[in-house]
Design an enzyme around this catalytic site. Sequence first.
Site, short mmCIF file in Angstrom:
data_model
loop_
_atom_site.label_atom_id
_atom_site.label_comp_id
_atom_site.label_asym_id
_atom_site.label_seq_id
_atom_site.Cartn_x
_atom_site.Cartn_y
_atom_site.Cartn_z
N GLY A 164 0.84 -1.21 0.00
CA GLY A 164 0.00 0.00 0.00
C GLY A 164 0.87 1.25 0.00
O GLY A 164 1.83 1.33 0.75
N ARG A 168 1.26 -5.13 -5.65
CA ARG A 168 1.36 -6.36 -4.85
C ARG A 168 1.65 -7.46 -5.88
O ARG A 168 0.83 -7.69 -6.77
CB ARG A 168 0.07 -6.58 -4.07
CG ARG A 168 -0.16 -5.48 -3.05
CD ARG A 168 -1.26 -5.81 -2.05
NE ARG A 168 -1.18 -4.92 -0.90
CZ ARG A 168 -1.96 -3.84 -0.72
NH1 ARG A 168 -2.87 -3.54 -1.61
NH2 ARG A 168 -1.81 -3.10 0.35
N ASP A 175 4.96 -4.52 6.19
CA ASP A 175 5.40 -5.84 6.67
C ASP A 175 5.52 -6.86 5.54
O ASP A 175 6.50 -7.61 5.48
CB ASP A 175 4.46 -6.35 7.77
CG ASP A 175 2.99 -6.34 7.36
OD1 ASP A 175 2.65 -5.71 6.35
OD2 ASP A 175 2.19 -6.98 8.07
N THR A 211 4.16 2.73 5.50
CA THR A 211 2.78 2.22 5.55
C THR A 211 1.96 3.10 6.47
O THR A 211 2.45 3.52 7.52
CB THR A 211 2.72 0.75 6.04
OG1 THR A 211 1.35 0.41 6.34
CG2 THR A 211 3.55 0.51 7.28
N ASP A 241 -0.37 2.09 8.14
CA ASP A 241 -0.90 1.26 9.23
C ASP A 241 -0.07 1.31 10.52
O ASP A 241 -0.56 0.95 11.58
CB ASP A 241 -1.01 -0.21 8.78
CG ASP A 241 -2.21 -0.44 7.88
OD1 ASP A 241 -2.99 0.51 7.68
OD2 ASP A 241 -2.36 -1.57 7.38
N ASP A 276 2.06 -0.73 11.50
CA ASP A 276 2.13 -2.06 12.12
C ASP A 276 3.52 -2.68 11.95
O ASP A 276 3.67 -3.80 11.46
CB ASP A 276 1.04 -2.98 11.53
CG ASP A 276 1.07 -3.05 10.01
OD1 ASP A 276 1.74 -2.21 9.38
OD2 ASP A 276 0.41 -3.94 9.45
N ARG A 298 -6.40 -3.09 8.00
CA ARG A 298 -6.89 -4.45 7.78
C ARG A 298 -6.56 -5.33 8.98
O ARG A 298 -7.37 -6.10 9.45
CB ARG A 298 -6.22 -4.98 6.51
CG ARG A 298 -6.80 -6.19 5.90
CD ARG A 298 -6.06 -6.52 4.60
NE ARG A 298 -4.72 -5.95 4.58
CZ ARG A 298 -4.08 -5.55 3.49
NH1 ARG A 298 -4.66 -5.64 2.33
NH2 ARG A 298 -2.86 -5.06 3.55
N1 LIG Z 1 6.65 -14.24 2.03
C1 LIG Z 1 6.86 -13.51 0.95
N2 LIG Z 1 7.73 -13.90 0.01
C2 LIG Z 1 7.95 -13.15 -1.08
N3 LIG Z 1 7.37 -11.97 -1.31
C3 LIG Z 1 6.50 -11.53 -0.42
C4 LIG Z 1 6.18 -12.24 0.78
N4 LIG Z 1 5.27 -11.55 1.48
C5 LIG Z 1 5.02 -10.44 0.76
N5 LIG Z 1 5.75 -10.41 -0.37
C6 LIG Z 1 5.73 -9.39 -1.43
O1 LIG Z 1 5.52 -8.10 -0.87
C7 LIG Z 1 4.41 -7.47 -1.54
C8 LIG Z 1 3.78 -6.42 -0.67
O2 LIG Z 1 3.19 -7.01 0.49
P1 LIG Z 1 1.81 -6.45 1.10
O3 LIG Z 1 1.51 -7.28 2.30
O4 LIG Z 1 0.80 -6.39 0.03
O5 LIG Z 1 2.11 -4.94 1.44
P2 LIG Z 1 2.83 -4.17 2.63
O6 LIG Z 1 4.29 -4.22 2.38
O7 LIG Z 1 2.31 -2.79 2.50
O8 LIG Z 1 2.44 -4.85 3.92
C9 LIG Z 1 3.54 -8.65 -1.91
O9 LIG Z 1 2.65 -8.35 -2.96
C10 LIG Z 1 4.57 -9.66 -2.38
O10 LIG Z 1 5.00 -9.40 -3.70
O1 LIG Z 2 -4.79 -1.17 -1.57
P1 LIG Z 2 -5.89 -1.94 -0.97
O2 LIG Z 2 -5.97 -3.31 -1.52
O3 LIG Z 2 -7.18 -1.22 -0.99
O4 LIG Z 2 -5.46 -2.18 0.54
C1 LIG Z 2 -6.11 -1.71 1.67
C2 LIG Z 2 -5.19 -1.91 2.84
O5 LIG Z 2 -3.99 -1.20 2.66
C3 LIG Z 2 -3.74 -0.40 3.81
O6 LIG Z 2 -4.19 0.90 3.52
C4 LIG Z 2 -2.27 -0.33 4.08
O7 LIG Z 2 -1.75 -1.62 4.28
P2 LIG Z 2 -0.31 -2.01 3.82
O8 LIG Z 2 0.58 -0.87 4.15
O9 LIG Z 2 0.01 -3.25 4.60
O10 LIG Z 2 -0.37 -2.28 2.35
C5 LIG Z 2 -4.57 -1.02 4.90
O11 LIG Z 2 -4.88 -0.15 5.95
C6 LIG Z 2 -5.77 -1.43 4.12
O12 LIG Z 2 -6.44 -2.45 4.75
MG LIG Z 3 1.02 -4.65 5.49
#
Ligand SMILES: Nc1ncnc2c1ncn2[C@@H]1O[C@H](COP(=O)(O)OP(=O)(O)O)[C@@H](O)[C@H]1O
Ligand SMILES: O=P(O)(O)OC[C@H]1O[C@](O)(COP(=O)(O)O)[C@@H](O)[C@@H]1O
Ligand SMILES: [Mg+2]
Length: 326
Positions: free
Chosen positions: A14, A75, A106, A129, A131, A133, A175
């Site tokens: 995000g 993502r 994360d 982020t 969030d 978190d 989320r």
């Molecule tokens: N265990 C994993 N192994 C490899 N790539 C990962 C893993 N977990 C997350 N990723 C990569 O990081 C991207 C971003 O993670 P996401 O949870 O969507 O966002 P954020 O970093 O904001 O929490 C994912 O779409 C994926 O490509």
């Molecule tokens: O981009 P999307 O799919 O609407 O994601 C929504 C989610 O992304 C966030 O805005 C940020 O989350 P991340 O930073 O983990 O991507 C959450 O608060 C929310 O639940």
């Molecule tokens: Mg996240």
Amino acid sequence: MHKVTKIGVLTSGGDSPGMNAAVRAVVRTGIYHGIDVYGINRGYSGMVENDIVKMESRSVANIIQRGGTILKTSRSKEFMTPEGRQKAYNNLKALGIDGLVVIGGDGSFNGAQVFSNEFDIPCIGIPGTIDKDIAGTDFTIGFDTAVNTAVEAIDKIRDTMDAHDRLFVVEVMGRDAGYIALHSGIATGAENIIVPEAKTDIEEIIKSLTEKEKRKKLVNLIVVAEGGEFGGADEVGKLIKSRIPTADVRVCILGHIQRGGSPTCFDRLIASRMGFHAVECLMLGKNNVMVGVVNNRMHYTPLNAAVKAKEKFNKDWLKIVKILAS
Ligand SMILES: Nc1ncnc2c1ncn2[C@@H]1O[C@H](COP(=O)(O)OP(=O)(O)O)[C@@H](O)[C@H]1O
Ligand SMILES: O=P(O)(O)OC[C@H]1O[C@](O)(COP(=O)(O)O)[C@@H](O)[C@@H]1O
Ligand SMILES: [Mg+2]
């Protein structure tokens, strides 16, 4: 000093306001040290698909004040597979990239860890982020802006809520995380806050709302994180309505407005500091660490520890809500 010659920078997951300020800091600090800096577009997708461009100092001009991310984000499912990561590695290797800065949350840090454990390219994380978190940092880039956006919106809702003596359930983002709900809820004087990290005594809430309803003074603000125990604001609104059918309940979902907008001064500042120090980390030969800010000083945390943030959620703040709203 570890010899780094070419680094890549990407934004992933995000987006969050202030990511641009972090990209700018990485690019300009790298160039200052004589390092070539490559912008990887669309997060890990661009790494897999070789969507990588050389950045110059001017490439990041006039972006410090802009929300979103000029590098775009995504993502990537492909990066979750060994084949996808191999492709990504081959693309970086072909360009001679010997260090990576990952700006994200994360999930992005999990991806960075997997990648740097598999291949010989060190990764440094910058927490971007809304969030918040992430452990090992007091703040993540974008949180301050998102919370202030939420507060501004909730203040407006409060005006009309108060005029009608209504009950409002407002949903903020998160989320799996309740920090936006906790901070914006306290700052707007919410009576109740529902977050994923803590159990909510819904019977107690219903009891106090029933008493207010009897007095025909059901003015009440409930701030709910998107991933709360009972679902989002729609679910909480329905639950209240089913238990107190006479209640005049309104629901408002703030949604993605919280992710956009010009970053606050605070977010620009931490983003600039983190970007600067991320490049220094690579030059010092660090790998798999996140650059954070703790007590206003730079702080380095292994990425595997940074992603374990649930432990530090401060439930004591929920007690403050209860007392201040009574
Ligand atoms: N265990 C994993 N192994 C490899 N790539 C990962 C893993 N977990 C997350 N990723 C990569 O990081 C991207 C971003 O993670 P996401 O949870 O969507 O966002 P954020 O970093 O904001 O929490 C994912 O779409 C994926 O490509
Ligand atoms: O981009 P999307 O799919 O609407 O994601 C929504 C989610 O992304 C966030 O805005 C940020 O989350 P991340 O930073 O983990 O991507 C959450 O608060 C929310 O639940
Ligand atoms: Mg996240």
